[in-house]
Enzyme design. Structure first.
Site, PDB file in Angstrom:
ATOM      1  N   GLU A 185       0.831  -1.196   0.000  1.00 56.92           N
ATOM      2  CA  GLU A 185       0.000   0.000   0.000  1.00 56.92           C
ATOM      3  C   GLU A 185       0.867   1.248   0.000  1.00 56.92           C
ATOM      4  O   GLU A 185       1.946   1.263   0.581  1.00 56.92           O
ATOM      5  CB  GLU A 185      -0.899   0.003   1.240  1.00 56.92           C
ATOM      6  CG  GLU A 185      -1.925  -1.114   1.172  1.00 56.92           C
ATOM      7  CD  GLU A 185      -2.842  -1.196   2.381  1.00 56.92           C
ATOM      8  OE1 GLU A 185      -4.023  -1.464   2.185  1.00 56.92           O
ATOM      9  OE2 GLU A 185      -2.378  -0.998   3.520  1.00 56.92           O
ATOM     10  N   CYS A 190       3.390   8.447   1.410  1.00 57.26           N
ATOM     11  CA  CYS A 190       3.950   7.463   2.339  1.00 57.26           C
ATOM     12  C   CYS A 190       4.182   6.181   1.557  1.00 57.26           C
ATOM     13  O   CYS A 190       3.253   5.553   1.060  1.00 57.26           O
ATOM     14  CB  CYS A 190       2.951   7.265   3.475  1.00 57.26           C
ATOM     15  SG  CYS A 190       3.481   6.074   4.685  1.00 57.26           S
ATOM     16  N   CYS A 222       6.560  -7.071   6.830  1.00 52.88           N
ATOM     17  CA  CYS A 222       7.737  -6.649   7.592  1.00 52.88           C
ATOM     18  C   CYS A 222       8.197  -7.846   8.413  1.00 52.88           C
ATOM     19  O   CYS A 222       7.368  -8.577   8.960  1.00 52.88           O
ATOM     20  CB  CYS A 222       7.380  -5.487   8.521  1.00 52.88           C
ATOM     21  SG  CYS A 222       8.814  -4.752   9.361  1.00 52.88           S
ATOM     22  N   CYS A 256       6.630  -5.255  15.636  1.00 57.74           N
ATOM     23  CA  CYS A 256       6.230  -4.278  16.645  1.00 57.74           C
ATOM     24  C   CYS A 256       4.774  -4.570  17.003  1.00 57.74           C
ATOM     25  O   CYS A 256       3.943  -4.784  16.125  1.00 57.74           O
ATOM     26  CB  CYS A 256       6.393  -2.863  16.119  1.00 57.74           C
ATOM     27  SG  CYS A 256       8.078  -2.545  15.576  1.00 57.74           S
ATOM     28  N   CYS A 311      -1.137   5.600  10.037  1.00 52.10           N
ATOM     29  CA  CYS A 311       0.092   4.910  10.434  1.00 52.10           C
ATOM     30  C   CYS A 311      -0.210   3.573  11.079  1.00 52.10           C
ATOM     31  O   CYS A 311      -1.026   3.500  11.993  1.00 52.10           O
ATOM     32  CB  CYS A 311       0.847   5.702  11.488  1.00 52.10           C
ATOM     33  SG  CYS A 311       1.272   7.336  11.007  1.00 52.10           S
ATOM     34  N   CYS A 319       1.661  -2.740  15.481  1.00 48.64           N
ATOM     35  CA  CYS A 319       1.655  -2.460  14.041  1.00 48.64           C
ATOM     36  C   CYS A 319       0.996  -3.586  13.241  1.00 48.64           C
ATOM     37  O   CYS A 319       1.364  -4.750  13.366  1.00 48.64           O
ATOM     38  CB  CYS A 319       3.094  -2.247  13.563  1.00 48.64           C
ATOM     39  SG  CYS A 319       3.208  -2.028  11.784  1.00 48.64           S
TER      40      CYS A 319
HETATM   41  N1  SAH Z   1       9.294   0.263   9.727  1.00 42.26           N
HETATM   42  C1  SAH Z   1       9.520   1.649   9.860  1.00 42.26           C
HETATM   43  C2  SAH Z   1       8.657   2.492   8.970  1.00 42.26           C
HETATM   44  C3  SAH Z   1       7.192   2.126   8.864  1.00 42.26           C
HETATM   45  S1  SAH Z   1       6.157   2.361  10.241  1.00 42.26           S
HETATM   46  C4  SAH Z   1       9.367   2.068  11.285  1.00 42.26           C
HETATM   47  O1  SAH Z   1       8.868   1.298  12.088  1.00 42.26           O
HETATM   48  O2  SAH Z   1       9.790   3.176  11.601  1.00 42.26           O
HETATM   49  C5  SAH Z   1       5.792   4.099  10.304  1.00 42.26           C
HETATM   50  C6  SAH Z   1       5.406   4.603  11.703  1.00 42.26           C
HETATM   51  O3  SAH Z   1       4.070   4.199  12.077  1.00 42.26           O
HETATM   52  C7  SAH Z   1       6.326   4.075  12.783  1.00 42.26           C
HETATM   53  O4  SAH Z   1       6.704   5.065  13.682  1.00 42.26           O
HETATM   54  C8  SAH Z   1       5.433   3.068  13.435  1.00 42.26           C
HETATM   55  O5  SAH Z   1       5.891   2.757  14.707  1.00 42.26           O
HETATM   56  C9  SAH Z   1       4.097   3.733  13.413  1.00 42.26           C
HETATM   57  N2  SAH Z   1       2.988   2.835  13.697  1.00 42.26           N
HETATM   58  C10 SAH Z   1       2.951   1.495  13.551  1.00 42.26           C
HETATM   59  N3  SAH Z   1       1.743   1.000  13.928  1.00 42.26           N
HETATM   60  C11 SAH Z   1       1.016   2.054  14.344  1.00 42.26           C
HETATM   61  C12 SAH Z   1      -0.332   2.200  14.821  1.00 42.26           C
HETATM   62  N4  SAH Z   1      -1.154   1.161  14.954  1.00 42.26           N
HETATM   63  N5  SAH Z   1      -0.767   3.436  15.144  1.00 42.26           N
HETATM   64  C13 SAH Z   1       0.037   4.525  14.976  1.00 42.26           C
HETATM   65  N6  SAH Z   1       1.304   4.442  14.500  1.00 42.26           N
HETATM   66  C14 SAH Z   1       1.794   3.235  14.191  1.00 42.26           C
HETATM   67 FE1  SF4 Z   2       7.812  -3.217  10.767  1.00 40.99          FE
HETATM   68 FE2  SF4 Z   2       5.578  -2.066  11.603  1.00 40.99          FE
HETATM   69 FE3  SF4 Z   2       7.652  -2.314  13.275  1.00 40.99          FE
HETATM   70 FE4  SF4 Z   2       7.786  -0.558  11.259  1.00 40.99          FE
HETATM   71  S1  SF4 Z   2       6.357  -0.472  13.001  1.00 40.99           S
HETATM   72  S2  SF4 Z   2       9.371  -2.043  11.893  1.00 40.99           S
HETATM   73  S3  SF4 Z   2       6.605  -1.674   9.693  1.00 40.99           S
HETATM   74  S4  SF4 Z   2       6.469  -4.009  12.363  1.00 40.99           S
END
Ligand code: SAH
Ligand code: SF4
Length: 391
Positions: free
Chosen positions: A93, A106, A113, A117, A345, A120
């Site tokens: 996406e 974005c 991934c 996290c 995000c 996420c």
């Molecule tokens: N993998 C990279 C870039 C993609 S994530 C990273 O983790 O930085 C982009 C941002 O969205 C990151 O700061 C991530 O922690 C945040 N993010 C992930 N899941 C989220 C959620 N459910 N609500 C708000 N932000 C989120």
């Molecule tokens: Fe991967 Fe999501 Fe963690 Fe970014 S926030 S490193 S996309 S699992």
């Protein structure tokens, strides 16, 4: 049938070489480059500064392959999301977030991934592979098509809709460094798309050994997904912390090439209700970042089906922001954009999902498997709450 080489995603030197190998003169490469990245040509037939014969020869030997659009959604706030299909059928996406006089795209760097996290959605996706440079550049091309922003006469006269790129879509960009770097060089090239390094932000969850290289080679803005102020909590919610703990991460930030008070590092801090949102957390955050030119982006947690967290009340987020602000840091709260189309995000995932208990268990197993493959020791997620929604 053998697939023809794609001219999209080659840097100018590679494009020149591949064309020369087919007998084209050197200057043709710059011409074609301009057709691709200034005019947005999708077909060799459009390249009218080349003879018919040359165009036919190009079409015999090469393709201009882009991802195809599976679905396109527009949020009530103007945010647009594209689900894009890659040549092998995998999907990612990208999201366009318009602001008053500019707009950011974005971009995703991987299908899924490998990291997990806990807040996420992307981390719960089973399939993972790196995107090629062509697939990363392709996301920008498709957005430019949709926004009708090719070859506008005067950039200063009409406000542009696509002025910035953020690598904050699906995937960890520093785990796909080579392709990301190549794609960014193409995107930055002044005779093409020409989005400058100051308008590009790469977000990482903290792949410490790659941070210096990213700064010295690409010199783009850096965003760090910090999200917790103690290793104990960060180990749980950003499992990569078990490999690269906070002190190491911040050390890499202190020495990030080009960092200065006019060019600050963005620290992203997701607000999770009852997990990392207390005033004590805010004060510790300020202490941790002392001496680093930083701004802090507070991100209200965006929910997704099956997530084990909640977003704090707005007053809690504001209070947290006030403490950080009083210490002299800009601390904007990121307004959730495109939540209604799951474009905010952390909501990105290329297969929609309603979770039954069995599926939840399956995802937990998958996460454990992914963590293990990363060499990250597995421990129970004590901060994961039971949401009471049957999972
Ligand atoms: N993998 C990279 C870039 C993609 S994530 C990273 O983790 O930085 C982009 C941002 O969205 C990151 O700061 C991530 O922690 C945040 N993010 C992930 N899941 C989220 C959620 N459910 N609500 C708000 N932000 C989120
Ligand atoms: Fe991967 Fe999501 Fe963690 Fe970014 S926030 S490193 S996309 S699992």
């Amino acid at each position: 049938m053998e697939r023809l080489p794609n001219l999209i995603g080659l840097d100018l030197a590679e494009l020149t070489a591949i064309l020369e190998a087919q007998g084209f003169e050197r200057f043709r490469a710059t011409q074609i480059w301009s057709w691709l990245y200034v005019r947005g040509a999708q077909d060799f037939a459009e390249m009218t500064s080349l003879s018919k014969l040359a165009r036919a020869k190009l079409a015999d030997h090469f393709t201009l392959e882009r991802p195809t659009i599976t679905t396109h959604q527009k949020s009530e706030d103007g945010t647009q999301k594209w689900l894009l299909k890659m040549p092998d059928g995998q999907e990612v996406e990208s999201v366009h977030i318009p602001e008053e006089d500019r707009g950011a795209l974005c971009v995703s760097s991987q299908v899924g991934c490998t990291l997990t996290c806990r807040f996420c959605h992307t981390g719960t996706q089973r399939l993972v592979r790196n995107l090629s440079a062509a697939e990363i550049v392709g996301q920008v091309l498709i957005a430019r098509d949709a926004l009708k922003e090719w070859a506008l006469p005067d950039a200063s006269a009409t406000p542009r809709l696509l002025t910035n790129i953020v690598l904050m879509g699906m995937g960890e960009p520093l785990y796909n460094y080579d392709n990301v770097a190549k794609a960014l060089r193409i995107i930055m090239h002044s005779d093409g798309i020409a989005i400058g390094k100051r308008r590009i932000t790469l977000s990482t969850s903290g792949v410490v050994p790659m941070i210096e290289r990213c700064g010295s080679e690409l010199d783009v803005n850096l965003a760090i997904s910090l999200h917790a102020v103690t290793d104990e909590l960060r180990d749980q919610i950003v499992p990569l912390n078990r490999k690269y703990p906070i002190a190491e991460l911040l050390k890499a930030c202190r020495t990030y090439p080009g960092v200065s008070n006019t060019r600050r590092i963005t620290f992203e801090y997701i607000m999770l209700k009852g997990v990392n949102d207390s005033p004590a957390d805010a004060r510790q955050l300020v202490r941790l970042l002392r001496g680093i030119p930083a701004k802090i982006n507070l991100i209200p947690f965006n929910p997704w089906p099956g997530a084990a967290f909640d977003c704090p009340d707005w007053s809690v987020i504001e209070n947290f922001g006030d403490i950080v602000n009083a210490a002299g840091y800009a601390s904007p709260i990121r307004t959730p954009r495109g939540r209604d189309i799951m474009a905010a995000c952390g909501q990105l995932k290329s297969a929609s999902l309603k979770l039954s208990a069995t599926e939840r268990a399956e995802i937990d197993r998958l996460i454990a498997e992914k963590d293990q493959a990363q060499g990250l020791e597995i421990s129970p997620i004590s901060s994961r709450k039971n949401t009471g929604s049957g999972d």
